[in-house]
Design a protein around this motif. Structure first.
Motif, PDB file in Angstrom:
ATOM      1  N   ALA A   1       0.830  -1.205   0.000  1.00 57.30           N
ATOM      2  CA  ALA A   1       0.000   0.000   0.000  1.00 57.30           C
ATOM      3  C   ALA A   1       0.869   1.261   0.000  1.00 57.30           C
ATOM      4  O   ALA A   1       0.550   2.244  -0.692  1.00 57.30           O
ATOM      5  N   MET A   2       1.965   1.237   0.740  1.00 58.74           N
ATOM      6  CA  MET A   2       2.868   2.401   0.769  1.00 58.74           C
ATOM      7  C   MET A   2       3.475   2.659  -0.607  1.00 58.74           C
ATOM      8  O   MET A   2       3.508   3.797  -1.078  1.00 58.74           O
ATOM      9  N   LEU A   3       3.961   1.601  -1.253  1.00 61.15           N
ATOM     10  CA  LEU A   3       4.577   1.782  -2.563  1.00 61.15           C
ATOM     11  C   LEU A   3       3.541   2.137  -3.628  1.00 61.15           C
ATOM     12  O   LEU A   3       3.811   2.931  -4.521  1.00 61.15           O
ATOM     13  N   THR A   4       2.363   1.539  -3.517  1.00 65.74           N
ATOM     14  CA  THR A   4       1.298   1.844  -4.470  1.00 65.74           C
ATOM     15  C   THR A   4       0.870   3.297  -4.366  1.00 65.74           C
ATOM     16  O   THR A   4       0.556   3.939  -5.371  1.00 65.74           O
ATOM     17  N   SER A   5       0.861   3.824  -3.166  1.00 62.65           N
ATOM     18  CA  SER A   5       0.411   5.209  -2.984  1.00 62.65           C
ATOM     19  C   SER A   5       1.387   6.225  -3.585  1.00 62.65           C
ATOM     20  O   SER A   5       1.035   7.388  -3.743  1.00 62.65           O
ATOM     21  N   ARG A   6       2.589   5.786  -3.931  1.00 66.31           N
ATOM     22  CA  ARG A   6       3.569   6.693  -4.535  1.00 66.31           C
ATOM     23  C   ARG A   6       3.421   6.771  -6.049  1.00 66.31           C
ATOM     24  O   ARG A   6       4.091   7.576  -6.689  1.00 66.31           O
ATOM     25  N   ILE A   7       2.553   5.936  -6.644  1.00 68.48           N
ATOM     26  CA  ILE A   7       2.334   6.007  -8.086  1.00 68.48           C
ATOM     27  C   ILE A   7       1.565   7.290  -8.381  1.00 68.48           C
ATOM     28  O   ILE A   7       0.494   7.514  -7.816  1.00 68.48           O
ATOM     29  N   PRO A   8       2.088   8.144  -9.258  1.00 73.15           N
ATOM     30  CA  PRO A   8       1.398   9.411  -9.537  1.00 73.15           C
ATOM     31  C   PRO A   8       0.098   9.178 -10.300  1.00 73.15           C
ATOM     32  O   PRO A   8      -0.067   8.145 -10.958  1.00 73.15           O
ATOM     33  N   PRO A   9      -0.829  10.127 -10.229  1.00 73.93           N
ATOM     34  CA  PRO A   9      -2.082   9.966 -10.970  1.00 73.93           C
ATOM     35  C   PRO A   9      -1.836   9.911 -12.476  1.00 73.93           C
ATOM     36  O   PRO A   9      -0.841  10.422 -12.969  1.00 73.93           O
ATOM     37  N   ALA A  10      -2.744   9.290 -13.175  1.00 75.45           N
ATOM     38  CA  ALA A  10      -2.625   9.191 -14.630  1.00 75.45           C
ATOM     39  C   ALA A  10      -2.626  10.591 -15.238  1.00 75.45           C
ATOM     40  O   ALA A  10      -3.312  11.485 -14.739  1.00 75.45           O
TER      41      ALA A  10
END
Length: 197
Positions: A69-78
């Motif tokens: 969840a921590m790493l996923t939350s760092r993906i910027p919005p499309a």
């Protein structure tokens, strides 16, 4: 992964996208690395051969899902998103992959092991192929996001998997020829049955 679980992950995607907005990248990555180390240390490696789970496996699962969840939350919005809360396909794919890897795969492997070695090998190969496909889909979903080169990341992923799955075991088998047995006083005593007569 069932429809209810996919719906839950899709509903939580906006939360995952904005969960660490107030935290720096370094802190989020360091927390995720520490959490993944905790996952490796507390994972119940014996659970594959047994039917019951131990406390360590729940701590390990929690640490792995937290890191995901921590790493996923760092993906910027499309780039084409109208709102920062619009569900992002990369975030959805990444969390679905994490659920499949950390929640569903251990149960599948345990059940396959229970059914027999041939079934275990077949199901493990099928699950591994599917999960690598999902991982590549997650990597390719990052196209157009950020400054990184996605093709380089995809090639690096394939090279790392090939190295771990093919090159390292082949190297280990080759090195076994150079292994030497050293005997000395530190060895266990071998009983001599002829002395007992």
């Amino acid at each position: 992964v069932g429809p209810a679980m996919l719906a839950a992950i899709l509903a939580l995607t906006p939360l995952f996208q904005t969960m660490t907005a107030a935290i720096s990248d370094d802190t989020a990555v360091a927390t995720a690395v520490c959490s993944l180390a905790l996952h490796l240390l507390t994972h119940d490696y014996a659970s594959i051969n047994s039917s019951s789970a131990r406390l360590g496996s729940f701590v390990s699962l929690g640490a792995a899902m937290f890191a995901s969840a921590m790493l996923t939350s760092r993906i910027p919005p499309a780039p084409d998103a109208r709102s920062p809360l619009e569900p992002n396909a990369a975030v959805f794919a990444d969390m679905t992959l994490a659920v499949a890897l950390f929640v569903l795969l251990p149960s599948l492997r345990r059940e396959a092991r229970r059914r027999g070695k041939r079934t275990a090998v077949r199901q493990t190969l099928l699950a591994t192929t599917c999960l690598h496909g999902a991982a590549m889909t997650s990597v390719l979903a990052l196209r157009g996001i950020g400054d990184g080169n996605v093709k380089t990341l995809a090639v690096g992923y394939v090279a790392a998997v090939f190295g771990i799955v093919v090159v390292c075991p082949a190297w280990l088998v080759r090195m076994m020829g150079f292994k030497e047995q050293i005997n000395g006083p530190w060895d266990e005593a071998k009983p001599d049955a002829s002395l007992l007569r």
